[in-house]
Design an enzyme around this catalytic site. Structure first.
Site, PDB file in Angstrom:
ATOM      1  NE  ARG A 143      36.855  39.561  37.897  1.00  0.00           N
ATOM      2  CZ  ARG A 143      36.965  38.269  37.595  1.00  0.00           C
ATOM      3  NH1 ARG A 143      36.706  37.868  36.349  1.00  0.00           N
ATOM      4  NH2 ARG A 143      37.328  37.385  38.501  1.00  0.00           N
ATOM      5  CG  HIS A 194      32.881  44.468  41.897  1.00  0.00           C
ATOM      6  ND1 HIS A 194      33.463  43.927  40.764  1.00  0.00           N
ATOM      7  CD2 HIS A 194      33.214  43.630  42.910  1.00  0.00           C
ATOM      8  CE1 HIS A 194      34.120  42.826  41.090  1.00  0.00           C
ATOM      9  NE2 HIS A 194      33.980  42.629  42.387  1.00  0.00           N
ATOM     10  NE  ARG A 252      32.946  39.670  39.920  1.00  0.00           N
ATOM     11  CZ  ARG A 252      33.199  38.558  39.221  1.00  0.00           C
ATOM     12  NH1 ARG A 252      32.457  38.260  38.160  1.00  0.00           N
ATOM     13  NH2 ARG A 252      34.178  37.759  39.579  1.00  0.00           N
ATOM     14  CG  HIS A 294      35.777  34.162  42.417  1.00  0.00           C
ATOM     15  ND1 HIS A 294      34.762  34.208  43.356  1.00  0.00           N
ATOM     16  CD2 HIS A 294      35.921  35.443  41.970  1.00  0.00           C
ATOM     17  CE1 HIS A 294      34.336  35.447  43.478  1.00  0.00           C
ATOM     18  NE2 HIS A 294      35.013  36.216  42.659  1.00  0.00           N
TER      19      HIS A 294
END
Length: 300
Positions: free
Chosen positions: A152, A242, A245, A268
């Protein structure tokens, strides 16, 4: 205790006990301010006076908007309701609330948009960009690490040299909820980081990517820099941290098929968050099938 005080106490504990980020706490506060405004407009003095019908009215009011104020989109409404649920669940658990007003209340359905990703050629073109000048080494290390490890933006900004094990090809990352995870670093990223360290020094306590005065680089600087580099490479997509990512996750899943491993790499908490990439992978498989299978080709 007033609703305002209950909210302040809950947000304070989120920050101190659960180490919620200032950004998260600020988001909750903005959402719950809408609830307080609704209660004041409707002369509701306490959370105990709320029920499912009143909360449905609240949802409808926020969705519709009012004079001089636009209504919320479905995605924003879902976030607003999530904030209310979190607050009421905790107050009920602590005995400050006799019932949960959110039981049975649902927001509008949100059409789930698949995240855009770069294909392999686009990703390679971006990370291999030679921007020239004194920023070239930093830019290359930054982009290689984003794509190599799926970090991130906040994780990359907060990285220090002591978090990196370049010999072992690993990086220790402090993610959401102050959870730490170990993520592999690819060989191209290791090479780029060694080059950056040789130029700027690898002081253990120093930020890897530094701005003025040696402080960690500003996130906005990274966002603008990536946009500039993408334009230089002629990549016709909205490029942001992002996106790399998303691209990392999609390419990893495409290659390995291991959803659980990708979940761990991304940090996550819920595998449902990672499952969005299975849809991206299926899109890729569908294109291959349509192009290769004799029965899939359209008639001339």
């Amino acid at each position: 205790m007033t609703p305002e005080r209950q909210i302040d106490d809950w947000l304070g504990r989120l920050a101190s006990e659960r180490q919620a980020s200032p950004h998260t706490v600020s988001g909750y506060r903005r959402d719950l301010a809408k609830l307080l405004r609704f209660m004041q407009d409707n002369q509701v003095a306490s959370f105990d006076a709320l029920d499912a019908n009143r909360m449905r009215t609240f949802v409808a009011t926020e969705h519709r908007g009012s004079k001089g104020r636009e209504g919320l989109a479905p995605k924003s409404l879902q976030r607003l309701l999530s904030s209310c649920r979190s607050l009421f669940r905790q107050l009920t658990r602590e005995g400050q609330l006799s019932h949960d007003p959110m039981l049975g209340v649902r927001g509008p359905k949100v059409r789930r948009k698949l995240p855009q990703v770069l294909d392999v050629d686009e990703a390679s073109a971006l990370v291999e960009t030679d921007s020239g000048g004194k920023l070239a080494v930093r830019d290359r290390a930054m982009l290689e690490l984003f794509y190599s490890s799926g970090l991130r933006l906040s994780e990359l900004v907060g990285l220090h040299w002591l978090d990196l094990d370049l010999d072992g090809g690993e990086v220790r990352v402090l993610g959401k909820g102050s959870k730490t995870r170990i993520v592999p670093v690819g060989r191209h990223a290791v090479t780029a980081l060694r080059a950056l360290g040789a130029e700027e020094g690898m002081v253990a306590e120093s930020a890897v990517f530094r701005g003025r005065g040696g402080a960690p680089i500003n996130p906005r600087t990274i966002q603008l820099r990536m946009k500039t580099l993408a334009l230089q490479q002629g990549i016709p997509k909205h490029i942001h941290p992002h996106l790399l990512r998303h691209t990392f996750a999609s390419h990893m899943l495409e290659s390995s098929g291991d959803l659980r491993a990708v979940q761990e790499l991304l940090g996550h908490a819920d595998i449902a968050t990672t499952q969005i990439y299975t849809h991206l992978d299926f899109q890729h498989l569908s294109k291959v099938y349509d192009a290769a299978h004799p029965r899939a080709k359209s008639k001339p």
